[in-house]
Structures are given as C-alpha cells and as structure tokens.
Enzyme design. Structure first.
Site, PDB file in Angstrom:
ATOM      1  N   ASP A 507      12.365  54.679 -59.572  1.00 37.84           N
ATOM      2  CA  ASP A 507      12.429  53.254 -59.258  1.00 37.84           C
ATOM      3  C   ASP A 507      13.278  53.001 -58.017  1.00 37.84           C
ATOM      4  OD1 ASP A 507      11.913  50.565 -59.561  1.00 37.84           O
ATOM      5  OD2 ASP A 507      12.589  50.466 -61.642  1.00 37.84           O
ATOM      6  N   ASP A 569       5.666  44.496 -61.753  1.00 44.95           N
ATOM      7  CA  ASP A 569       6.432  44.166 -62.953  1.00 44.95           C
ATOM      8  C   ASP A 569       5.782  43.037 -63.746  1.00 44.95           C
ATOM      9  OD1 ASP A 569       8.346  46.092 -62.616  1.00 44.95           O
ATOM     10  OD2 ASP A 569       9.875  44.760 -61.789  1.00 44.95           O
TER      11      ASP A 569
END
Length: 747
Positions: A507, A569
């Site tokens: 990430d 997301d």
C-alpha cells in the site's frame, strides 16, 4: 553515417516533395522495421509508423501513424505565406527540441551551462536491434526477437555536445510502437534537463477528440471525452505517484469514433511517478501529443558523461474504436509487461480483513475470521493493516509505520505461529488443499510515532527547515536513498522469510509534499523500482498486489512487478462499474482487484443485492471478499459458496480473454462481454442499475463472436454469432437493481 547542413540551409529542403518506397509485405520479425535510406517505417499487422530525416538539415519529420501503408509515400507540402520563410514550426516533427522557430511544446528542453535552452538535435546514424533491450532501472515491455524489433535513431547537437538516442520498438502482433529516449551529456560542462517527453506525436491537420481518466480517492478512472481545441490542454500528476487525480494514459480519436468503430490512438506511459500529458493544436492545425516526466518535478542535472533515460511510452493504433485500442493494450500488457508468473494464472479467491476487522483484532479474532473464510470456500486469507509495531504498536493509523516487526500484544505466540494455524485450515473442508496467508505492508511510509523515525528522522522526505506536513498521520521515506531502499528490502524479507506468506498487499497512502529538490520525485521512483525488482525477483512465488489508497498508483510501471492492483477503496458495486470500466480503457481486467463487500456499503451507505455486488467484483482478475462473514445475514452467507464457485468459473476467461464494453457504464443497462483467447467460450456480465415502469426490455448485442459459428446460451438456446451480434438477446430483471452472468459455448 550521413552528413547534414546546419540550420541555415534548412529552408531549401523544407519545400521538397519527398517520396521514397515502403515495402508492402506482412509484418514479421524480419520486416517489422524497414529502412530505406533515411526513411524509417515500423510495420505492425495493421499499422505503419513512418518518419524520415530531412535531407537538408538532419531534422526528423513525421509522416504517418495509422493504417498499414505500402508503396511510395508523399511527405507534407509546407505552405508559404506572403514570402515569409517557413520554419520547423510549420511541420510535423518527430522529437521537437526547444527553439529554432517551433513555438509549440517541446519534447526536450535543456538548459546549458551558459543558460541557453536552444537545442539542435540532428540525425547522426541509426541501429536496428532484434528484440528489445531493457531500460536501465525502469520498468519496460519485453519480448523475444520473434516478438519485437527495435530501431534506435541517434541524434546529436554539435554545439552543446548532447546526444539523444530515440528508441522505437515495434510489437507487430499488437500494433504497438514503444518509445523512449536516452539523453547523454558528451560535453565538458553540466547541463540540466528541464523537460523530457518519452513520446511526441504530431497528428495531421484534422479535428480530433481526446479521452483521459480523471478522479479522486474512491472515484478513480472516470473517463472524460472532449474536443481537442486550438492551444494547449492536458493534465499531470505532481504528487510523486501517478495519483487518483489523473492517470498516465491518453487516447486520441476522430470525432466520429465510437466504442466499436473508428480510428483511435492510445498512449500509455510506463511510469508510476509525477508525469505530464500535453496536447496542443497549433496554428497550422496539427495536433501534438506528448507524454513524459513532469517538468515541474525534473530539473535533472547531467554531469559530463552522464545519461538520463526516460520512461517508455506505449502507443497503439486501432481502426476498431476505443474498444479495439483497449484490447491491444490489454494483450500487450498481459503478455509483454507483467513479469509475474501469476500474470494469467487463476487467482485465489481471497478475504481481506480490513472492512471486517479494521484495527480491532488479536490472534483469536484473526483466527476466527480465517476459519469462517475457509468454511465459505475462500482460498487466501489476507491480514490487513495493524499487525506490526512493538514499542509503537499499530493500533490506529498514528503509530507504527516503519517498524515492521509483529506486534507482541496482538500475537503473543508470534506471527509465524498464527500463520501456521491459519494455513492448516482447509477451504470448503477440502482436505486436499490448505488456506493460504497474505499480509499488508506500507513500506514507503513512516509515522513520527515509530522507532524508525526516532532513529532516522533524516530518512523522511523534507525540504530543509520547512514543516513536514502529515497525511494520515504519516510521512514518506526518501526512497531515493540507497540505505532506505536496503532497509525496506530487509524489513519485508525478514517477515516473508519468517512464515509461509504467499501474498503481499503493498500500500501507499499519501503523495509526496516536501522534497529537497525537484529531481527527487524521479530519484524516488528509481529507488522504488529497485526495491520492487529486488523483492519480486527474490520471492517469485508470492502474489504481489499494488495499492495506493485504492487506485492511486494503477499504472503500467507497477504492473511490471505486481500482476494485480487494488482498483479503488470504493467497494460500492454501482460505483465500481464506472471505476472498473474506466480503468479498462488502458489496463487489462486481469490486473484489477475487486471485492464483494458488506452492506450498507462503508463508502456510500448503499444496499445492493449480494449477487449484483458479486457479479461486479467478478469482472476483476482478483475476486475477493471484504467483510466479516459472522455479520452476514444467513441467506447471504449461504449464497457465498455458490458465488465463489461462479467466480472461479469465470476467472480464467476474465484473466486471459478479450473484453468488449457492450454498453457504457452510465447506461441503465451496462454490459461487458469476455471472450476466451480460442473463441470457444464467452461470458456476459449484464446489469440493470435503476428501475423502469412499463418499459420495453432492451436487447444487448454481442461483439467479437464468429458470425458463422453457433453458440449455446447457458447450455440451452442456440444462436449463430451473427444473430447474437446483430439482433442480440433480451434479459428481464425481476427487481429494480439486478444482474446476469450468461455463458456462451461455441458448438
């Protein structure tokens, strides 16, 4: 080598009607690059890319990038107005430098020691190379001598003593030309590269449209189409990564081009850092498109003997509309960009802990979640953020980043013990296989509340005494520093060596703010690529997934190393249709991570049927769950094993097949068709996104089928490919929001 006059004699050659033959033979590794004197033609199966050297000056002029051509080829006749001398500002140039009368955006701008920014990069020689050399330190497409041929054109500025090697690699099967440039300072003093585009294309005089991808966090990859106006227009990223805001992709097309018909040129920059895309329609009506490094984050100093290599840019041409362009990029990237062994391998259905547990867990709750996942048939359990940090435990987002050691409070028996317990579980009670384990990392970042930051505050990017601004309570490590790169490599390696970990989610949750110099952005990416290359080479059996708060770094540079990327997301299925179809303009669905999440959705609060949510997620190469099964209603939980079985059935076709966007994302009935590489199977995803009262049922028309073949539809009715494509099928829905997954088998 050919000698050329200086620019003072330019005009004499500018008005010559110049014609030389192009040999019309099928594209192959032997004739993909045709050189006739100083005219160069790169041939794909359906495309020709042609340019030539001006006999008088040595400048490179563009001739053609479009349908495959043969025979003699006339170059542009340049107009003369009221006796004024024409300059190179009135012609189509192949690699426009700064000055000499071309007032359009240059592909290269060099500041010399004396302050000059004028360049005169002229032809010196050329080289044809079977295959394709690697780009040092950068991700790049690859292929054998049978797949690709490379032409390198060597330019030189005798005054500044700067050399520029232009690389053109042609992949005939994909109608793709891949370009990059290597600039070398052969002089005695320092120079500064202020602008460097990987690719510049000058289109002929005609009206054109452009398509690009814009967005923000949780709404990435929204496609925009607009007319190319006179003057300059464009977009960029200055965030240090490709970003949610814009993507390093551009399409140019004729105004009449549709999804399935018409000329389309696609450009995709193989890079993950700050970039710039500029489009300029000049006074003569020509349109110039440039993609490359962001000039605002460059100012790259070259000392004598040093070189700067640009990222490469992929250019494809299709006469089959925007969809044809996309399929060329998909095939090229699956086969000649993604290095991972998992590029086209079936992906394990996973469950990620983030939306199910967040930071609130311990070894007991983690094992319980993994057990419930295995009972549903999940093949891979992924433990997301929060597992690390000793002195500064990661129990919230304000501590622990940088300290990649398991949290002893969460795992009193150690992380390897927890991994062993989880990997002893059997998906769907199938004792012949074991549940796999994956882990989340964010190695490029550091919290001020961490041991690493207290030991090495200088490792965080900063600009002198200016405040270090936080995003998500974190700072960015300076990946340009070799010692930081080595620390990250060792930290991740130590964890992977400690336990049976088969998946990593990498990430990156913020952009770069303060840097010591503009060139730091590119230095950062070069360091990051070294880390990616080292770790993915060292651990080839690990499935790596990229992420940057969702799709903030969904680009070809990351795909070189990570075969899949978390697309957004935003897991709301209606939103995801738009995001995934937009992403598919440039990137193969095989690369998309897409998950079935709980309702009400965490991002939008919307409630949608579980089949609808799952069907949308199945259009990504990596299907997974983003929820806690213990919190699901019984009927939804009971449906999950069947949905996993369906996902595993469609996954091979989604991974390797051609994608056809039959109906757009903003339609009431979006539709996507995937066709297997051999044409024997196809799967249709068809959605109704809002209700209609007393409305006729629309027909969805297929594309890409064999019109002469007969296909069974879900093993029942049989229709010819011609009927399916020209008449189509109707699918009624029994609810306001609904979805269908329909299989076609060639008989």
């Amino acid at each position: 080598m050919v000698a050329f006059m200086n620019s003072a004699t330019f005009v004499a050659g500018l008005f010559t009607l110049w014609s030389r033959p192009i040999w019309a033979t099928p594209a192959s590794n032997t004739n993909a690059v045709v050189v006739n004197g100083t005219a160069f033609t790169l041939n794909g199966d359906h495309v020709s890319y042609r340019f030539h050297v001006d006999d008088a000056t040595g400048d490179l002029f563009s001739d053609h990038f479009g349908p495959r051509v043969s025979g003699n080829f006339p170059t542009e006749i340049v107009s003369q107005v009221n006796g004024w001398v024409n300059t190179i500002g009135r012609v189509r140039r192949e690699f426009p430098d700064q000055g000499r009368g071309d007032f359009r955006i240059p592909a290269i701008r060099i500041r010399q020691t004396a302050g000059y920014t004028v360049s005169e990069l002229l032809y010196r020689s050329h080289t044809v190379i079977p295959g394709k050399p690697a780009l040092p330190g950068l991700p790049a497409t690859f292929g054998s001598e049978e797949d690709v041929t490379t032409l390198v054109v060597h330019l030189y500025d005798e005054i500044s003593e700067v050399a520029a090697d232009l690389s053109y690699s042609i992949f005939p099967k994909y109608d793709a030309v891949v370009r990059s440039v290597n600039v070398t300072n052969q002089g005695a003093g320092n120079i500064t590269i202020e602008t460097l585009a990987s690719l510049s294309v000058d289109f002929p005089y005609e009206d054109l449209d452009m398509v690009y991808l814009r967005g923000d966090w949780a709404r990435e990859a929204h496609s925009e189409r607009r007319k190319v106006e006179y003057g300059t227009q464009g977009f960029d990223s200055s965030a240090g990564y490709s970003s949610h805001l814009h993507n390093p992709f551009l399409a140019i097309m004729n105004p009449a081009t549709t999804e399935s018909q018409g000329e389309t040129w696609g450009f995709s920059l193989v890079y993950s850092g700050s970039f710039a895309v500029n489009v300029e329609r000049g006074s003569q009506g020509f349109t110039r498109a440039l993609l490359g490094l962001n000039p605002g984050q460059l100012s790259w100093v070259l000392r004598p003997g040093e070189s700067l290599v640009s990222p490469e840019c992929v250019a494809v041409y299709s006469a089959d509309g925007i969809g044809g362009m996309s399929r060329l990029l998909h095939r090229l990237y699956r086969n000649h960009l993604i290095k991972s062994k998992f590029a086209v391998s079936d992906r394990p259905v996973l469950l990620n802990s983030w939306e199910g547990l967040g930071f609130n867990y311990n070894e007991t709750t983690v094992y319980q979640l993994a057990t419930e996942a295995a009972e549903l048939g999940v093949k891979l359990f992924v433990l997301d953020d929060g597992w690390f940090g000793d002195k500064y435990p990661r129990t919230a987002d304000n501590a622990g980043l940088g300290d990649w050691v398991p949290n002893p409070d969460r795992f009193p028996h150690g992380l390897p013990h927890e991994v062993d317990r989880i990997t002893a579980l059997h998906p769907g009670n199938d004792t012949s296989t074991n549940l796999r384990f994956g882990l989340w990392f964010e190695p490029e970042m550091v919290n001020p509340n961490s041991s690493l930051y207290h030991q090495h505050p200088d490792w965080a990017l900063h600009a002198g005494s200016y405040p270090r601004t936080l995003t998500r309570n974190q700072l960015v490590l300076n990946m340009a520093l070799p010692e930081v790169q080595d620390y990250v490599i060792k930290s991740v390696s130590d964890i992977l060596d400690s336990a049976d970990i088969s998946y990593v989610k990498w990430d990156n949750n913020r952009g770069i703010h303060e840097t010591p110099s503009p060139s730091t952005d590119h230095q950062y990416m070069l360091g990051m690529y070294r880390v990616f290359d080292n770790l993915t080479t060292k651990y080839p059996n690990v499935l790596w997934e990229g992420c940057a708060s969702g799709g903030g770094r969904f680009d070809p540079g990351v795909l070189q190393y990570f075969p899949q990327i978390w697309t957004s997301d935003d897991t709301d299925a209606l939103e995801r249709i738009t995001i995934q179809m937009g992403t598919s303009l440039a990137y193969p669905p095989s690369a998309m991570g897409a998950h079935l999440s709980a309702v009400p959705n965490q991002q939008t609060g919307r409630t949608l049927p579980i089949t609808f949510r799952a069907h949308v997620a199945m259009m990504g190469g990596s299907f997974g769950l983003e929820l806690n099964p213990a919190h699901m209603p019984d009927d939804e939980r009971d449906a999950v094993p069947g949905l996993i079985a369906l996902a595993e059935r469609v996954n091979p076709i989604v991974l390797t097949g051609d994608m056809y966007r039959l109906s757009p994302h903003d339609s009431q009935w979006p539709a996507v068709l995937f066709i297997s590489p051999d044409g024997e199977q196809a799967v249709l995803f068809y959605f109704q996104t809002s209700p209609r009262v007393d409305n006729s049922i629309p027909r969805v028309k297929m594309q890409g089928l064999d019109p002469q073949a007969v296909y069974s539809v879900d093993g029942d009715a049989e229709y010819s490919g011609a009927t399916l494509m020209n008449v189509g099928l109707q699918f009624p829905f029994d609810s306001d929001v609904g979805s269908k997954v329909v299989f076609f088998q060639r008989l």
